[in-house]
Scaffold this motif. Sequence first.
Motif, short mmCIF file in Angstrom:
data_model
loop_
_atom_site.label_atom_id
_atom_site.label_comp_id
_atom_site.label_asym_id
_atom_site.label_seq_id
_atom_site.Cartn_x
_atom_site.Cartn_y
_atom_site.Cartn_z
N VAL A 25 -5.97 8.91 65.35
CA VAL A 25 -5.17 9.67 64.19
C VAL A 25 -5.67 11.59 64.26
N LEU A 26 -7.12 12.29 64.68
CA LEU A 26 -7.56 13.28 64.77
C LEU A 26 -7.63 13.72 65.89
N GLY A 27 -7.89 12.12 67.43
CA GLY A 27 -7.65 13.02 68.28
C GLY A 27 -9.10 14.08 69.00
N ASN A 68 -6.43 14.27 55.19
CA ASN A 68 -6.85 15.53 54.63
C ASN A 68 -7.13 16.06 55.84
N ILE A 69 -8.01 15.60 56.76
CA ILE A 69 -8.38 17.21 57.66
C ILE A 69 -7.28 17.42 59.04
N LEU A 70 -6.14 16.61 58.65
CA LEU A 70 -5.29 17.36 59.45
C LEU A 70 -4.08 17.60 59.00
N ARG A 71 -4.19 17.72 57.28
CA ARG A 71 -3.88 19.27 56.45
C ARG A 71 -4.53 20.05 56.64
N THR A 75 -3.62 24.41 57.78
CA THR A 75 -3.74 25.62 56.77
C THR A 75 -4.26 26.33 57.84
N ARG A 76 -5.51 26.32 58.78
CA ARG A 76 -6.48 26.92 60.23
C ARG A 76 -5.74 27.19 60.93
N GLY A 121 3.73 16.04 62.13
CA GLY A 121 3.49 16.38 60.61
C GLY A 121 2.55 15.43 60.52
N PRO A 122 0.97 16.17 59.69
CA PRO A 122 0.55 15.30 59.23
C PRO A 122 0.39 13.84 59.03
N ALA A 123 1.41 13.39 57.81
CA ALA A 123 1.92 11.68 57.09
C ALA A 123 3.06 10.99 58.40
#
Length: 291
Positions: A25-27, A68-71, A75-76, A121-123
């Motif tokens: 999910v995060l890589g 939440n981390i992906l989102r 933002t960052r 997108g994250p979802a």
Amino acid sequence: MTEEELLAARFEEQRPRLRAVAMQVLGSSSDADDAVQEAWLRLSRTGATAVNDLAAWLTTVVARVSLNILRSRGTRREQPLPEEGVPRRGFAEPSGAAPEDQAVLADSVGLALLVVLDTLGPAERLAFVLHDLFGVPFEDIAPIVERSPAATRKLASRARRRVRGATVAGEKEAARRDEIVTAFLAAARGGDFDALLRLLAPDAVLRTDPAAARAGASAATGARDVARGFTGRVKAARLALVDGLAGLIWVSEGRLRVVFTFAVAEGKITAIDVVADDDRLARLDVRPLER
């Protein structure tokens, strides 16, 4: 064994799969470790008696934390590069694998896929990874991404189409790279200077690590100088997959001595790295090819 120790032991049984989920999910290795650690903290506060299906509960927690981390990354405006330990090639279709096999299934996912996933997108990304790689039902994913099961299915479907398209392109690119490195080895062994020039970009570079330099390898810049360094040489080199990509190796007395890795762009070799440092060699996934 105390109740806390028993809970910790049950969690450790789930850790490899949870980390595999978070990695895909995060890589990012560090983010994946953070997500898994957060799952443990939540479990230790909740206690096993409040959880009916531990594996499903932990997967949901890791998925929510990862989302939440992906989102937060969005933002960052931060996108971490894939890290060491992420597999380099391949794509696994949904297989309905048993839970104990799903972490292995996820290991077939390649670096190219992680690059594609970073464009989703994250979802979408979460829905695809959970369903297609780990067999989580859409009904269980829907509450995590705050959509209906039907909408979640569409998210995964869109992601799947993009992944398949990228996989086909990646396979063609990998095949072309194999051809180029194979041709380079043949030209170097045969002393065909002109053939080497045709395979090298005009501004190609040859880089050496300190261990290779001490052994006599010389850095070079420009196609002609790089070609001169290989003409009639590397006769003992063999083709190999190095971290999943075509490269060359030199083995002496049963020991890996040198690895040559290649950067290829637009059908030309742009850089060759000569690695001879024992610590660096030990970190490479090297698989000799018999040809």
